[in-house]
Design an enzyme around this catalytic site. Sequence first.
Site, mmCIF file in Angstrom:
data_model
loop_
_atom_site.group_PDB
_atom_site.id
_atom_site.type_symbol
_atom_site.label_atom_id
_atom_site.label_comp_id
_atom_site.label_asym_id
_atom_site.label_seq_id
_atom_site.Cartn_x
_atom_site.Cartn_y
_atom_site.Cartn_z
ATOM 1 N N ASN A 223 -96.456 56.222 14.126
ATOM 2 C CA ASN A 223 -96.041 55.739 12.805
ATOM 3 C C ASN A 223 -97.315 55.592 11.978
ATOM 4 O O ASN A 223 -98.051 54.634 12.148
ATOM 5 C CB ASN A 223 -95.324 54.387 12.965
ATOM 6 C CG ASN A 223 -94.994 53.757 11.622
ATOM 7 O OD1 ASN A 223 -95.122 54.394 10.578
ATOM 8 N ND2 ASN A 223 -94.567 52.495 11.646
ATOM 9 N N LYS B 297 -97.644 55.009 8.929
ATOM 10 C CA LYS B 297 -97.528 54.046 7.816
ATOM 11 C C LYS B 297 -98.091 54.676 6.537
ATOM 12 O O LYS B 297 -97.942 55.876 6.349
ATOM 13 C CB LYS B 297 -98.209 52.728 8.199
ATOM 14 C CG LYS B 297 -97.686 52.212 9.561
ATOM 15 C CD LYS B 297 -98.082 50.819 9.886
ATOM 16 C CE LYS B 297 -97.475 50.451 11.246
ATOM 17 N NZ LYS B 297 -97.711 49.053 11.602
ATOM 18 N N GLU C 268 -89.901 46.156 18.739
ATOM 19 C CA GLU C 268 -91.220 45.841 18.196
ATOM 20 C C GLU C 268 -91.291 44.363 17.827
ATOM 21 O O GLU C 268 -90.867 43.972 16.728
ATOM 22 C CB GLU C 268 -91.483 46.682 16.938
ATOM 23 C CG GLU C 268 -91.509 48.167 17.189
ATOM 24 C CD GLU C 268 -92.389 48.888 16.174
ATOM 25 O OE1 GLU C 268 -93.276 49.611 16.603
ATOM 26 O OE2 GLU C 268 -92.191 48.704 14.966
ATOM 27 N N GLY D 200 -99.749 45.422 14.700
ATOM 28 C CA GLY D 200 -101.007 45.460 13.955
ATOM 29 C C GLY D 200 -101.888 44.247 14.177
ATOM 30 O O GLY D 200 -102.838 44.021 13.432
HETATM 31 P P1 PGA Z 1 -99.234 48.958 15.751
HETATM 32 O O1 PGA Z 1 -97.929 49.292 14.893
HETATM 33 O O2 PGA Z 1 -99.266 49.909 16.910
HETATM 34 O O3 PGA Z 1 -100.387 49.160 14.796
HETATM 35 O O4 PGA Z 1 -99.109 47.536 16.198
HETATM 36 C C1 PGA Z 1 -96.724 49.612 15.528
HETATM 37 C C2 PGA Z 1 -95.660 49.814 14.480
HETATM 38 O O5 PGA Z 1 -95.681 49.128 13.458
HETATM 39 O O6 PGA Z 1 -94.754 50.662 14.653
#
Ligand code: PGA
Length: 255
Positions: free
Chosen positions: A13, A15, A170, A176
């Site tokens: 992802n 983002k 999640e 994050g």
């Molecule tokens: P992250 O994000 O791996 O940076 O924690 C995961 C997500 O938001 O799908």
Amino acid sequence: MNKALRKAIIAGNWKMNKTPAEAAALASSIKSLAAQRDCQVVLAVPFVDLAAVGEAIKDSGIYLGAQNCHWASNGAFTGEISPQMLVECGVSHVILGHSERRQYFGETDETVNRRLLAALEAGLHVILCVGEQLSQREQGITREICAMQVKIALGGVTREQMERVVIAYEPVWAIGTGKTATAAQADEVCGAIRQVVEELYDSSVAQALTIQYGGSMNAGNAQELLDQPNVDGGLIGGASLKGEDFAKIIAAASR
Ligand code: PGA
């Protein structure tokens, strides 16, 4: 059916990261780094990067994904993108209900359900995100929160359509933040979600369902998480932006 028979899916992802030129470069590097693999790989990229990434991963078997879509097929919805538009751009998978959309853009379980039904209707595969906030975990209502999100999101989805649904667990506090759920916590909630799907459908739908873990999954912790009996893949944010780290996670899912 056991875990070995479910599709392992590693999805990146991205983002709101990478311009089209940067996205093409990262996708090409992932394509070569992960040429040998035994799991499905999806790159969920910003809308404006779809064409460049689609071109970069051509003939690689890597799937092109988007991060959201609207429920209508067209109309006066300024700034939105319809499922049909995604399909025509070569997209096969769409992430829906991500916690950042719920937190910053007013997404609710009901709008997630509308988007999900429309995406399935258009022929897309959906990665449905659910997960509890830290305060909810502390209150001991993680299972209830995830069950509610799953039940509302899947309202009206047929057994056949479930073949094109993946659920990503999640925990919001792990996204994050560098704080990963322990392998046991991830497995417990993924198992609870599988149980909810069994209640909604039946055991064969539940056993065939790919359930991913997401939240600070990285090259170092992926193997332990992916080895859990109920964790069938990962939805990866930060670490998916680093080709070598993402390739290591793909390798961990391919064992
Ligand atoms: P992250 O994000 O791996 O940076 O924690 C995961 C997500 O938001 O799908």
